[in-house]
Design an enzyme around this catalytic site. Structure first.
Site, PDB file in Angstrom:
ATOM      1  N   LEU A  17      94.380 -24.712  78.402  1.00 26.21           N
ATOM      2  CA  LEU A  17      95.526 -26.194  77.584  1.00 26.21           C
ATOM      3  C   LEU A  17      97.405 -25.544  78.418  1.00 26.21           C
ATOM      4  CD1 LEU A  17      94.888 -25.759  74.124  1.00 26.21           C
ATOM      5  CD2 LEU A  17      94.509 -27.515  75.244  1.00 26.21           C
ATOM      6  N   LEU A  18      97.189 -26.819  78.713  1.00 24.39           N
ATOM      7  CA  LEU A  18      98.560 -26.554  79.268  1.00 24.39           C
ATOM      8  C   LEU A  18      99.491 -27.260  78.737  1.00 24.39           C
ATOM      9  CD1 LEU A  18      97.570 -27.039  83.269  1.00 24.39           C
ATOM     10  CD2 LEU A  18      98.625 -24.827  82.051  1.00 24.39           C
ATOM     11  N   ASP A  60      90.346 -21.201  76.050  1.00 25.44           N
ATOM     12  CA  ASP A  60      91.018 -20.450  76.233  1.00 25.44           C
ATOM     13  C   ASP A  60      91.339 -18.682  75.953  1.00 25.44           C
ATOM     14  OD1 ASP A  60      93.742 -21.283  78.198  1.00 25.44           O
ATOM     15  OD2 ASP A  60      93.848 -23.555  75.892  1.00 25.44           O
ATOM     16  N   ASP A  66      96.300 -14.459  71.179  1.00 25.65           N
ATOM     17  CA  ASP A  66      97.031 -15.780  70.303  1.00 25.65           C
ATOM     18  C   ASP A  66      95.704 -15.174  68.868  1.00 25.65           C
ATOM     19  OD1 ASP A  66      98.747 -16.354  71.777  1.00 25.65           O
ATOM     20  OD2 ASP A  66      97.501 -17.615  73.698  1.00 25.65           O
ATOM     21  N   ARG A  85      91.779 -23.854  69.684  1.00 28.48           N
ATOM     22  CA  ARG A  85      91.693 -22.539  69.916  1.00 28.48           C
ATOM     23  C   ARG A  85      91.218 -22.062  68.959  1.00 28.48           C
ATOM     24  NH1 ARG A  85      96.089 -19.553  73.270  1.00 28.48           N
ATOM     25  NH2 ARG A  85      94.077 -18.574  72.833  1.00 28.48           N
ATOM     26  N   HIS A 161     105.325 -20.142  74.318  1.00 25.09           N
ATOM     27  CA  HIS A 161     105.136 -19.004  73.325  1.00 25.09           C
ATOM     28  C   HIS A 161     106.504 -18.035  73.153  1.00 25.09           C
ATOM     29  CE1 HIS A 161     100.672 -19.037  73.117  1.00 25.09           C
ATOM     30  NE2 HIS A 161     100.846 -19.303  71.739  1.00 25.09           N
ATOM     31  N   LEU A 240      97.526 -20.985  84.225  1.00 24.04           N
ATOM     32  CA  LEU A 240      97.243 -21.414  82.789  1.00 24.04           C
ATOM     33  C   LEU A 240      98.438 -21.173  81.152  1.00 24.04           C
ATOM     34  CD1 LEU A 240      93.540 -21.041  83.356  1.00 24.04           C
ATOM     35  CD2 LEU A 240      94.279 -23.362  82.689  1.00 24.04           C
ATOM     36  N   CYS A 246      99.151 -11.712  77.489  1.00 25.18           N
ATOM     37  CA  CYS A 246      98.250 -12.723  75.926  1.00 25.18           C
ATOM     38  C   CYS A 246      97.136 -11.749  76.335  1.00 25.18           C
ATOM     39  CB  CYS A 246      97.938 -13.753  76.305  1.00 25.18           C
ATOM     40  SG  CYS A 246      99.759 -14.638  77.493  1.00 25.18           S
TER      41      CYS A 246
HETATM   42  C1  LIG Z   1     102.110 -15.146  75.459  1.00 29.31           C
HETATM   43  N1  LIG Z   1     101.360 -15.980  75.754  1.00 29.31           N
HETATM   44  C2  LIG Z   1     101.877 -17.039  76.792  1.00 29.31           C
HETATM   45  C3  LIG Z   1      99.853 -16.339  75.116  1.00 29.31           C
HETATM   46  N2  LIG Z   1      99.894 -15.474  74.265  1.00 29.31           N
HETATM   47  N3  LIG Z   1      99.120 -17.011  75.088  1.00 29.31           N
HETATM   48  C4  LIG Z   1      99.070 -17.517  76.553  1.00 29.31           C
HETATM   49  C5  LIG Z   1      97.920 -18.973  76.446  1.00 29.31           C
HETATM   50  C6  LIG Z   1      97.946 -19.857  76.998  1.00 29.31           C
HETATM   51  C7  LIG Z   1      96.654 -20.679  76.608  1.00 29.31           C
HETATM   52  N4  LIG Z   1      96.774 -22.263  77.796  1.00 29.31           N
HETATM   53  C8  LIG Z   1      97.026 -22.127  75.945  1.00 29.31           C
HETATM   54  O1  LIG Z   1      97.480 -22.714  75.934  1.00 29.31           O
HETATM   55  O2  LIG Z   1      96.797 -21.385  74.526  1.00 29.31           O
END
Ligand SMILES: CN(C)C(=N)NCCC[C@H](N)C(=O)O
Length: 252
Positions: A17-18, A60, A66, A85, A161, A240, A246
């Site tokens: 995901l973006l 992801d 997460d 997710r 996040h 990403l 993460c």
């Molecule tokens: C602190 N960060 C950035 C994270 N814990 N997770 C990143 C998830 C990225 C994934 N493409 C999404 O969009 O979920």
């Protein structure tokens, strides 16, 4: 014992995901080598890594942070804010249950991503934004209150996040790249860093921190403060919207 959960990236990683970035090509082989380098860096610093079984259908899944918030012996299984997710959490729960953690869950309709949760010294800041809502934060607060933790909700509007915006150094100083932080005044001790990925550190124990290799100016700032920096290249995950935090969940 110091252990960390990690999760191997799968072949569909480039479909991750973006939200804030334009899509750019992700090299799956390079990503795997970078992930192996990340895991090797944790191990070299004395961390035993425990692999959550890979989920090749979940692009992801490598961003294992997460899926859970671990506090002491309690694992609060998340309910990711992105529908795509949600399937990622079951395997994390199974691994943590087998390791002997007590399990709690964020229940519908609340949502919470582990990447929105920053813990330091009994305070737990929870970013409310695109992925985590007030209900999710309230549920987390209820789970952690018996353990003496205080949950502080903070807005996240500029990035994915909370931990995309800020993380904490070993002494509790919160580091962030100011243009991406909603309100630096939230934290009594806030240190601005010059690069976006300079805002992301994983505490390795003592004065050691793990960070991305593409933030040399921030690295120098940390070294001036007496920290020992271990740097890893995670370019494919940054495409990403991932960062060093993460890719693991530390269990202490
Ligand atoms: C602190 N960060 C950035 C994270 N814990 N997770 C990143 C998830 C990225 C994934 N493409 C999404 O969009 O979920």
């Amino acid at each position: 014992m110091t252990r960390a959960l990690v999760r191997r990236p799968g072949p569909r990683l480039p479909e991750g995901l973006l939200t804030h970035l334009e899509r750019s090509p992700v090299d799956v082989d390079l990503a795997l080598r970078q992930w192996e380098g990340y895991v090797a860096a944790l191990r070299a610093e004395g961390w035993d890594t425990v692999e959550v079984p890979a989920a090749d259908d979940c692009p992801d899944a490598v961003f294992v942070e997460d899926t859970v918030v671990v506090y002491g012996d309690l694992a609060v299984i998340s309910r990711p804010g992105a529908d795509a997710r949600r399937a990622e959490t079951a395997a994390t729960e199974a691994v943590l249950r087998d390791l002997g953690f007590r399990i709690a869950r964020i229940e519908a309709p609340g949502t919470l991503d582990g990447g929105d949760v920053l813990k330091h010294g009994g305070t737990v800041w929870v970013g409310l934004g695109g992925r985590t809502d007030r209900d999710g934060a309230d549920q987390l607060a209820a789970h952690l209150a018996p353990m003496g933790a205080t949950v502080v909700p903070v807005p996240v509007t500029k990035v994915l996040h909370l931990k995309t915006a800020v993380t904490a150094l070993p002494d509790g100083t919160v580091v962030g790249h100011e243009p991406l932080v909603d309100d630096p005044a939230t934290w009594e001790r806030f240190l601005p860093v010059p690069e976006e990925s300079g805002a992301h550190v994983v505490l390795l124990g003592g004065d050691a921190v793990l960070m991305a290799a593409d933030a040399p100016l921030s690295r120098a700032l940390f070294e001036e403060r007496g920290l020992r920096v271990v740097a890893v290249d995670i370019s494919e995950f940054e495409k990403l919207e991932g960062c060093v935090t993460c890719l693991s969940v530390r269990l202490r």
